[in-house]
Enzyme design. Sequence first.
Site, PDB file in Angstrom:
ATOM      1  N   THR A 215       0.928  -1.144  -0.038  1.00  0.00           N
ATOM      2  CA  THR A 215       0.064  -0.020  -0.019  1.00  0.00           C
ATOM      3  C   THR A 215       0.859   1.251   0.341  1.00  0.00           C
ATOM      4  OG1 THR A 215      -1.835  -1.149   1.368  1.00  0.00           O
ATOM      5  CG2 THR A 215      -1.569   1.490   1.546  1.00  0.00           C
ATOM      6  N   ASP A 246      -9.072   0.188   5.652  1.00  0.00           N
ATOM      7  CA  ASP A 246      -8.863   1.443   6.121  1.00  0.00           C
ATOM      8  C   ASP A 246      -8.468   2.531   5.389  1.00  0.00           C
ATOM      9  OD1 ASP A 246      -6.513  -0.017   6.109  1.00  0.00           O
ATOM     10  OD2 ASP A 246      -5.555   1.619   7.520  1.00  0.00           O
ATOM     11  N   GLY A 267      -1.457  -1.471   6.850  1.00  0.00           N
ATOM     12  CA  GLY A 267      -1.507  -2.626   7.738  1.00  0.00           C
ATOM     13  C   GLY A 267      -2.980  -3.218   7.563  1.00  0.00           C
TER      14      GLY A 267
HETATM   15  N1  ASP Z   1      -4.569  -1.075   4.993  1.00  0.00           N
HETATM   16  C1  ASP Z   1      -4.672  -1.798   3.845  1.00  0.00           C
HETATM   17  C2  ASP Z   1      -5.977  -2.470   3.576  1.00  0.00           C
HETATM   18  O1  ASP Z   1      -6.439  -3.096   4.916  1.00  0.00           O
HETATM   19  C3  ASP Z   1      -3.596  -2.723   3.365  1.00  0.00           C
HETATM   20  C4  ASP Z   1      -2.020  -2.380   3.804  1.00  0.00           C
HETATM   21  O2  ASP Z   1      -1.807  -1.406   4.225  1.00  0.00           O
HETATM   22  O3  ASP Z   1      -1.245  -3.424   3.423  1.00  0.00           O
HETATM   23  O4  ASP Z   1      -6.484  -2.464   2.851  1.00  0.00           O
END
Ligand code: ASP
Length: 351
Positions: A215, A246, A267
């Site tokens: 991300t 998120d 995350g």
């Molecule tokens: N936060 C992102 C989600 O949950 C994924 C990530 O940041 O790796 O969609």
Amino acid sequence: MKLLPFAALGAVLVCASQLSAQTPQTWAIAVHGGAGVIERKSMTAEMESEYRVGIRMAINAGGAVLARGGSALDAIEAVIQILEDDPNFNAGRGAVFTADGRNELDAAIMDGATLKAGAVAGVTRTRHPISLARAVMEKSPHVFLAGTGADAFSKQAGLEQVDPSYFFTERRWQSLIKQLSKEGLPFPKRPAGVHSDPRTPVAEVESPDVHKYGTVGVVALDRNGNLAAGTSTGGTQAKRWGRIGDSPIIGAGTYASNASCAVSATGTGEYFIRLTVARTVCALVEYKGLTLQQAADEVIHKQLDALHGDGGLIAIDPMGHIAWSFNTPGMFRAQLRAGGKLSIAIYNDEP
Ligand code: ASP
């Protein structure tokens, strides 16, 4: 006669204050490229250098916008567009796949000066989802659009449209197949219009873990003293049922206010939504007087840890302080400021 030196001093002071009013403020920018189980042992030297080069190119583009007096919003869009085009990151081309083999993209942007925000979820045809989020903010009366409606608005707003196969990368596909086989889930059909990529033989697909992450997010302070934040992602690998993370949720993965700070998170989004991570960091700064680093660490190392969540964030305040905090083995990250040296890091033992 005795008054003259004071008058002279007064004139100098007036000049100095006018000068300082005209002197452009400092600028600063931080970028993340995802957090997770990103470890030296699962990373080849080539991959590591590709990630570092990608982040460097992107942050330098944002720094150039800010250095010439451009807005924090423009810097964020410039950086994220580059990372959305970079197949190594889980945003735009190179996004992870849903369990049924689609790329469903989420993005958000927020302007700290006005508290205006724009976000999209589950879009499938816009080359640069971050620009679509910005169009929602600037050209629609809404904040958050999802799915086919967001795709339709994108077309109407004149944003560059691509076939969904544009987002396909072989290594993300192989990473999906590995995860689905581990979970005993059926494999989807290879997307239409996609052929094997001879440059990425399956045997060369490295640790699947690294390929679940990536991300991208940016926070920036411009020379007018304005903050902004933006985040773009394909979400979590093998997500199902129209899952939204998120990243596009204002206050969870993305938030900006000139009164406190700007934050972009990464995350496992479910935890970040429940903790309203980005807004909580800024609230701790605004209402509790914590420094940016204290606020970031409070949310990541206390609140997120307590829920056994994983991930991290980058943040910036109106003075140009930058903080990052994460509880995973790695987070791709970089920072740059007026007159400063670029710093790029990946692992948790790097400063
Ligand atoms: N936060 C992102 C989600 O949950 C994924 C990530 O940041 O790796 O969609």
